[in-house]
Design an enzyme around this catalytic site. Structure first.
Site, PDB file in Angstrom:
ATOM      1  NE  ARG A   3      -6.304  -9.038   3.311  1.00  0.00           N
ATOM      2  CZ  ARG A   3      -6.916  -8.211   2.472  1.00  0.00           C
ATOM      3  NH1 ARG A   3      -6.761  -8.365   1.160  1.00  0.00           N
ATOM      4  NH2 ARG A   3      -7.683  -7.249   2.923  1.00  0.00           N
ATOM      5  CE  LYS A  63      -4.070  -1.752  -0.349  1.00  0.00           C
ATOM      6  NZ  LYS A  63      -4.761  -1.651  -1.661  1.00  0.00           N
TER       7      LYS A  63
END
Length: 554
Positions: free
Chosen positions: A340, A218
């Site tokens: 994840r 990110k």
């Protein structure tokens, strides 16, 4: 897109002795970054080498079929309150400071000095990668990692350069990722020992005090979101796929709305599942991999993503592993709901080899409305599209919080507020211009609840969502009867082949229509209240696209 994939040997830098054992090494670059005095640098190691190092160093465990299972400790998601942007002459008038925390130049330089001191005599793993599949707009990114598995993660997630691209590789962004470093709030101006500090002026991001690898990914996205609008490129938190007719579709949506699931359609080519840019030349993926939610993943519902949990070198974060059998349990959420999996895009059989496509024919705004108000699909005008893009609505349920059953509304502007350094109106106006120039049709798709809010109604059937989505993409919905939703003003199909007509009108699915009216009015109020901060930045047509506060029965 993933580069040549030839095995790369590793470079070792030990004290003043340099032993060069392979290609694609930039030791001067390490010195420029201030990281020359480390014990060892592993430069551009292959997936296999990084996997081996991670296991040998005790960073992860091998599961049956070959994935690497790791735990991230206290941080099982992003640390939004610990992210900062350096406020200086470059960023003073370009960053949306209402949404982004500032760090002074002096504080950042002190933080940087302490980061570099921490790195002395450490063993580090370095990856040279690209953020962006379009050569005209890609960001050369160099990542220094304390953990081998973080280097493996980011090698999966970004784009591995072709062998010929390394000779002239000069990073526009350098990321130093030290999970073991602890920031000092008194010295560095942070809120805790965790820090993600972005210096856009000098192309440097410092990540410390967290093992959650998503912070690396990110940080690249945030940087692209800052620089690309200046080039009239629209950065998007979205997935993209494309049919046989070369008809790309963009899927905007927050976590839990089905963005990754719905874009992984075996009948359509996957361009990418999370981050893209859009300019007049078309769409391009920022990444070379996927970072999918794994909790309660079903082989039946999501076979392509499920298959990645049974392949070599997939990185599984916080997934529970049986120590004896080495089997993973995707239903076990004892560590976090945010389990994840990171894997290269090439692991998806029908993924794009280039990460590029032409201009889209359709844009899908995904929402998981836990209030049970929104229809499963609706067609938006361009003004309504901008309204819903700036709103970025979804609703979340209580999850694991004991005793709490009420859903809560989430408005994340541009479907990615935490990663938007600039004011939302900049992204909204770019999107609107591109929609107009390329005559794109926009749809709102609700993957949330029907027949009542969370706790009373039921989740929208995935089969119905896929049928409605396919009907939107193949043009079927252009030829069906539409009604105008009395609260939100968008067009809703009355009947769609292959879909039970009862779910198309949310009010009729509720046992008590009056209760629906109350809930609808409440949701409208939430939209209006949230949008107040944007009213001075949009035109009258967008203001007119706002939902009206009146009963759905009127």
């Amino acid at each position: 897109m993933r580069g040549s994939r030839v095995p790369l040997k590793r470079a070792v830098l030990s004290g003043d002795e340099v032993k060069q054992t392979g290609h694609h090494i930039d030791l001067d670059g390490a010195r420029r970054a201030g990281l020359a005095h480390v014990a060892r640098l592993h430069w551009n190691g292959s997936e296999a080498a990084l996997y081996q190092d991670a296991v040998a160093r005790g960073e992860g465990r091998i599961a049956r079929h070959g994935p690497l299972v790791v735990e991230t400790g206290h941080h099982t998601g992003r640390s939004a309150d610990d992210k900062f942007i350096v406020r200086d002459a470059t960023t003073e008038d370009t960053v949306w400071w209402d949404n982004n925390a500032a760090m002074s130049r002096d504080r950042f330089e002190a933080l940087k000095a302490d980061f570099l001191a921490y790195g002395v005599q450490k063993e580090l793993f370095v990856q040279d990668l690209f953020g962006g599949a379009d050569p005209a707009h890609r960001l050369a990114t160099r990542v220094f990692c304390e953990f081998a598995w973080h280097a493996l993660f980011i090698r999966h997630l970004l784009i591995v350069p072709d062998d010929g691209d390394f000779a002239g590789f000069r990073p526009g962004l350098t990321i130093i990722d030290f999970p073991g470093f602890r920031a000092d709030p008194a010295r560095h101006g942070t809120n805790s020992g965790t820090v993600i500090a972005c210096d856009f002026t000098n192309g440097l991001v410092l990540i410390g005090g967290t093992s959650y690898a998503g912070e690396i990914k990110k940080s690249v996205f945030t940087t692209l979101n800052y620089f690309l609008p200046e080039k009239n490129v629209m950065p998007m938190h979205c997935s993209v796929n494309m049919g046989e007719d070369q008809d790309p579709a963009i899927f905007f949506g927050l976590s839990g709305t089905g963005k990754t699931t719905l874009s992984a359609d075996p009948r359509r080519t996957l361009i990418g599942d999370d981050e893209h840019g859009w300019c007049d030349a078309g769409i391009f993926n920022f990444e070379g991999g996927c970072y999918a939610k794994m909790i309660r993943l079903s082989e039946q519902a999501e076979p392509e993503i499920y298959a990645t949990t049974r392949q070599f070198a997939t990185v599984l974060e916080n997934v529970i592993l049986d120590d004896r059998t080495r089997e993973i349990d995707l239903d076990d959420d004892r560590l976090t709901e945010n389990t994840r999996g990171a894997y290269p895009l090439s692991a998806i059989p029908n993924s794009s080899a280039t990460g590029r496509a032409g201009n889209p024919g359709n844009i899908i705004f995904l929402t998981a409305d836990a209030f049970g108000v929104l229809p499963p699909v609706a067609r938006l005008t361009p003004s309504q599209a901008m309204y819903h893009f700036l709103s970025g609505y979804t609703a979340k349920v209580a999850g694991t919080e004991k005793g709490v059953t009420e859903p809560s509304a989430t408005f994340s502007t541009c479907f990615g507020a935490p990663f938007m350094p600039r004011h939302p109106s900049e992204y909204g106006n770019l999107l609107r211009q591109l929609i107009a120039r390329h005559n794109v049709t926009c749809w709102l798709v609700n993957t949330g609840w029907s027949g009542g809010k969370y706790g009373t109604g039921a989740r929208m059937p995935i089969e119905a969502t896929r049928t409605l989505l396919n009907a939107a993409l193949d043009g079927t919905l252009n030829d069906v009867e539409m009604r105008t939703d009395p609260c939100f003003g968008f067009e809703v199909p009355v009947t769609v082949p292959g879909v039970d007509a009862a779910i198309l009108d949310p009010r009729k699915t509720w046992a008590d229509p009056a209760a629906y009216d109350i809930q609808a009015r409440s949701l409208v109020d939430m939209f209006v209240e949230n949008f107040a901060k944007f009213e001075a930045h949009v035109g009258d047509d967008v203001l007119a696209a706002a939902p009206a506060i009146r009963s759905a029965a009127e």
